[in-house]
Design an enzyme around this catalytic site. Structure first.
Site, PDB file in Angstrom:
ATOM      1  N   LEU A 257       0.845  -1.187   0.000  1.00  0.00           N
ATOM      2  CA  LEU A 257       0.000   0.000   0.000  1.00  0.00           C
ATOM      3  C   LEU A 257       0.883   1.241   0.000  1.00  0.00           C
ATOM      4  O   LEU A 257       0.622   2.210  -0.727  1.00  0.00           O
ATOM      5  CB  LEU A 257      -0.925  -0.021   1.215  1.00  0.00           C
ATOM      6  CG  LEU A 257      -1.935   1.108   1.375  1.00  0.00           C
ATOM      7  CD1 LEU A 257      -3.177   0.608   2.132  1.00  0.00           C
ATOM      8  CD2 LEU A 257      -1.351   2.294   2.132  1.00  0.00           C
ATOM      9  N   ALA A 260       2.489   1.741  -3.427  1.00  0.00           N
ATOM     10  CA  ALA A 260       1.572   2.346  -4.403  1.00  0.00           C
ATOM     11  C   ALA A 260       1.311   3.810  -4.087  1.00  0.00           C
ATOM     12  O   ALA A 260       1.214   4.651  -4.989  1.00  0.00           O
ATOM     13  CB  ALA A 260       0.258   1.572  -4.418  1.00  0.00           C
ATOM     14  N   GLU A 261       1.184   4.137  -2.811  1.00  0.00           N
ATOM     15  CA  GLU A 261       0.849   5.507  -2.391  1.00  0.00           C
ATOM     16  C   GLU A 261       1.971   6.494  -2.705  1.00  0.00           C
ATOM     17  O   GLU A 261       1.758   7.514  -3.360  1.00  0.00           O
ATOM     18  CB  GLU A 261       0.574   5.537  -0.888  1.00  0.00           C
ATOM     19  CG  GLU A 261      -0.789   5.022  -0.475  1.00  0.00           C
ATOM     20  CD  GLU A 261      -1.829   6.134  -0.433  1.00  0.00           C
ATOM     21  OE1 GLU A 261      -1.634   7.155  -1.099  1.00  0.00           O
ATOM     22  OE2 GLU A 261      -2.846   5.960   0.267  1.00  0.00           O
ATOM     23  N   SER A 262       3.156   6.224  -2.194  1.00  0.00           N
ATOM     24  CA  SER A 262       4.224   7.235  -2.188  1.00  0.00           C
ATOM     25  C   SER A 262       5.497   6.807  -2.875  1.00  0.00           C
ATOM     26  O   SER A 262       6.415   7.630  -3.016  1.00  0.00           O
ATOM     27  CB  SER A 262       4.566   7.583  -0.737  1.00  0.00           C
ATOM     28  OG  SER A 262       5.132   6.441  -0.080  1.00  0.00           O
ATOM     29  N   TYR A 365      -7.991   2.368  -6.365  1.00  0.00           N
ATOM     30  CA  TYR A 365      -6.994   2.240  -5.297  1.00  0.00           C
ATOM     31  C   TYR A 365      -6.671   0.780  -4.980  1.00  0.00           C
ATOM     32  O   TYR A 365      -5.506   0.375  -4.963  1.00  0.00           O
ATOM     33  CB  TYR A 365      -7.522   2.953  -4.053  1.00  0.00           C
ATOM     34  CG  TYR A 365      -6.545   3.117  -2.928  1.00  0.00           C
ATOM     35  CD1 TYR A 365      -5.517   4.052  -3.009  1.00  0.00           C
ATOM     36  CD2 TYR A 365      -6.664   2.378  -1.757  1.00  0.00           C
ATOM     37  CE1 TYR A 365      -4.630   4.233  -1.964  1.00  0.00           C
ATOM     38  CE2 TYR A 365      -5.788   2.546  -0.705  1.00  0.00           C
ATOM     39  CZ  TYR A 365      -4.774   3.480  -0.814  1.00  0.00           C
ATOM     40  OH  TYR A 365      -3.894   3.655   0.226  1.00  0.00           O
TER      41      TYR A 365
END
Length: 668
Positions: A257, A260-262, A365
């Site tokens: 997660l 993927a986010e940052s 997402y």
């Protein structure tokens, strides 16, 4: 008369009773049915719901009632209905104000992303001024305050062409780019991935859909660089994060997660102001113990934010009983997901996806995270087996209870400002916090060296004093001229009796408090807005931005040191005197050994000129923009010249700051 009086009393009593009955406090118990008209497209993910106040980790995640306006809270069923209700009437002054500010902010984003920076600045200024210029106190309404914080945070992380500052530079969050896509599924990719899932071990449920296959295709082709960079950076934090996720009792594969986010960048900032490796919004972060001050933002601390994210995800799973829904709620807020579940009757992410009751960003997402997970666990199949992970971030830690300048720390441990900022990504400025304690990260093996050197510096001078590494030929007298300090002050601070100095030794430079602040400094033309925080004074704000208190008062019409009643200050960041780019041949002043520009008039005239780093032919006079961590010695080596020549051509400059412009005459 008595009869008339009794009749009047009776009428008054009946009117009071009827008045009470006509103004019930609570709404009807039966909520109105949801209609298609009420299902307006939700705002981008991580906006309102993420900005609601969140509970501490030990409490369950909030119900949709948190999305209600700051009126007396209605019953849960009513609040959930309001989550999906139509916008407030246009007669609501606050709603009108928010709509105008948001429109101007979105116009600014559109202009910025289309390359129209000047237009973007105007739109952003209009958005901020719309909120500040109203007759409404921003602090009086949580919607106004949240919108102001979001807009300011969103503007701050964009590169709008301003002057360099001491703050660390933000990076765009990769999730924004990925979420904006709708990649199509390649049947061959989907079939291949479907077969791989059967032999892929994961403590998260893995599922193959067209959406997941579409993002696998994206990260294998056009998004290949994004995936590759994120996987490489994961090496810095992988072991630490997996350990924390395991300790908190959540799936260790939730690390994807963060990928993927940052892309595992602590300074990543999304378009709506979510920040850090785990992309926390401000209010959500506070609910899980991540604090922000003028000096520190815990959302950018890899270890603290991982602990907070693990606890938040654990709470979301406890609420929804499903990891896909927990991840969706992490993105758009638990209230929005709960409302979608209640509205459809399905506690299943893919059913909510099919019914299109979640924002596009949230619908993308979960597939993005699943695609990243599948690919990372099968690197060779997607051609990433030759990509190596970065080395783990290792450092020494020392807990300090005093403020210190990172430039002094760098000089203590023979490091650079840039390296220390990378080891301490939560620091927003070049100084550690003025109050409380801070865990300072140092290059590995330098803790004792730091403590020994710092013992020579008085606690109240650790923001000002510096160390100088003695070069051959340096004397107390030459250092006195270089730093414009009395020789006796340098000798006293270092307990020196003679004038000779040993090459390679470190000499304390006792810079007086406030000496680097000058009322005659050159300031950028661009206005920087600063939101006043509790405890700020004119002196502390001026100190933190390296500007003169006198100028700060002049720009804002202030008297004295108090900022009581002020919400925002306008200021101009200091810039070093710039110089003209010399022609192919040295100018007469350069040939004569005089500084290229010495007058205040010349400094002011060229202060706003764009800085460029010229890499001309040997012998050409060039203009060099100082970067973080550079020294006169390193710059001299780069251009094959000497420190003495750099000082000669730049007004006997002694202390470098990022953004300064130096005239350089490389040796033939």
């Amino acid at each position: 008369m008595r009869i008339a009086m009794l009749a009047g009393i009776a009428m008054a009593a009946s009117s009071c009773g009827s008045a009470k009955k006509s103004a019930p406090i609570l709404p009807p118990k039966t909520a109105p049915a949801l209609t298609a008209a009420a299902q307006a497209p939700p705002p981008p993910s991580k906006q309102p719901q993420q900005k609601q106040s969140q509970p501490k980790p030990s409490q369950p995640a909030p119900q949709p009632a948190a999305a209600a306006k700051p009126a007396p809270p209605p019953a849960p069923a009513q609040a959930e209905t309001k989550t999906e209700s139509a916008p407030a009437p246009q007669t609501d002054a606050i709603s009108d104000l928010l709509a105008r500010a948001e429109k101007q902010y979105q116009d600014g984003l559109e202009a910025f992303h289309s390359g129209q920076t000047d237009l973007a600045k105007t739109d952003f200024d209009n958005a901020v001024n719309t909120l500040l210029g109203s007759n409404l106190d921003i602090r009086s309404d949580e919607r106004l305050e949240a919108e102001f914080e979001r807009i300011v945070a969103g503007i701050d992380h964009l590169d709008l062409g301003g002057s360099d500052t001491d703050a660390q530079k933000s990076e765009p969050a990769p999730i924004d780019e990925s979420n904006s896509l709708t990649p199509s599924a390649d049947p061959n990719v989907k079939a291949k991935a479907q077969a791989e899932i059967k032999s892929t071990h994961s403590d998260l449920p893995l599922m193959m859909t067209d959406q997941v296959a579409g993002f696998i295709s994206h990260f294998s082709t056009t998004g290949r660089g994004t995936f590759e960079r994120a996987f490489a950076r994961s090496g810095r934090y992988h072991d630490m994060m997996v350990k924390i996720l395991k300790e908190e009792g959540v799936p260790q594969d939730l690390i994807y997660l963060a990928q993927a986010e940052s892309g595992f960048h602590p300074l990543a900032v999304s378009r709506v102001g979510a920040r850090g490796i785990w992309q926390f919004m401000g209010s959500r972060a506070r609910g899980y113990g991540l604090h922000k001050s003028l000096w520190v933002d815990d959302r950018q601390d890899p270890e603290k934010s991982t602990r907070a994210a693990a606890r938040h995800l654990r709470d979301l799973y406890a609420q929804f009983g499903d990891w896909y829904l927990a991840m969706a709620a992490y993105n758009s807020g638990p209230g929005r997901v709960q409302a979608a579940v209640k509205r459809t009757g399905y506690a299943d992410f893919w059913e909510l996806y099919r019914r299109n009751v979640l924002p596009k960003e949230t619908r993308n997402y979960v597939p993005i995270i699943l695609a990243v997970t599948i690919m990372t666990k099968n690197l060779a199949q997607y051609g990433f087996d030759d990509v190596s992970m970065d080395e783990p971030a290792v450092y020494d830690s020392v807990t300090i209870n005093y403020p210190v300048d990172l430039r002094l720390v760098a000089e203590c441990v023979d490091s650079t400002q840039a390296q220390l900022q990378e080891l301490n990504p939560s620091l927003l400025r070049l100084t550690t916090p003025r109050e409380g304690t801070f865990e300072l990260h140092l290059p590995p093996g330098t803790k004792t060296q730091y403590q020994t050197a710092m013992a020579e510096i008085p606690k109240d001078m650790r923001l000002w004093w510096r160390f100088h590494k003695v070069q051959p030929g340096d004397t107390v007298a030459s250092l006195s001229r270089t730093y414009h300090l009395p020789a006796k002050s340098i000798a006293a601070a270092n307990h020196i009796e003679g004038t000779d100095l040993e090459a390679g030794a470190k000499v304390i430079i006792p810079i007086p408090v406030g000496k680097h602040l000058s009322d005659n400094a050159t300031y950028a033309r661009r206005i920087t807005r600063y939101k006043v925080r509790h405890g700020d004074t004119v002196e502390t704000v001026a100190d933190n931005f390296g500007i003169s208190p006198k100028m700060l008062r002049r720009w804002n019409g202030l008297r004295g040191d108090s900022l009581r009643g002020r919400r925002v200050l306008a200021l101009h960041l200091p810039v070093s005197p710039s110089s003209e780019v010399a022609s192919a041949k040295p100018t007469s002043s350069a040939r004569s050994g005089k500084p290229a520009l010495t007058s205040a008039k010349a400094s002011t005239m060229h202060a706003a000129a764009p800085a460029k780093e010229d890499s001309s032919e040997p012998g050409t006079v060039v203009r060099h923009k100082v970067k973080s961590g550079e020294t006169l010695y390193s710059i001299a080596n780069t251009y094959k010249t000497t420190v003495a020549a750099l000082k000669r051509d730049n007004g006997d400059v002694a202390i470098l700051k990022p953004g300064m412009i130096l005239i350089v005459q490389p040796s033939q």
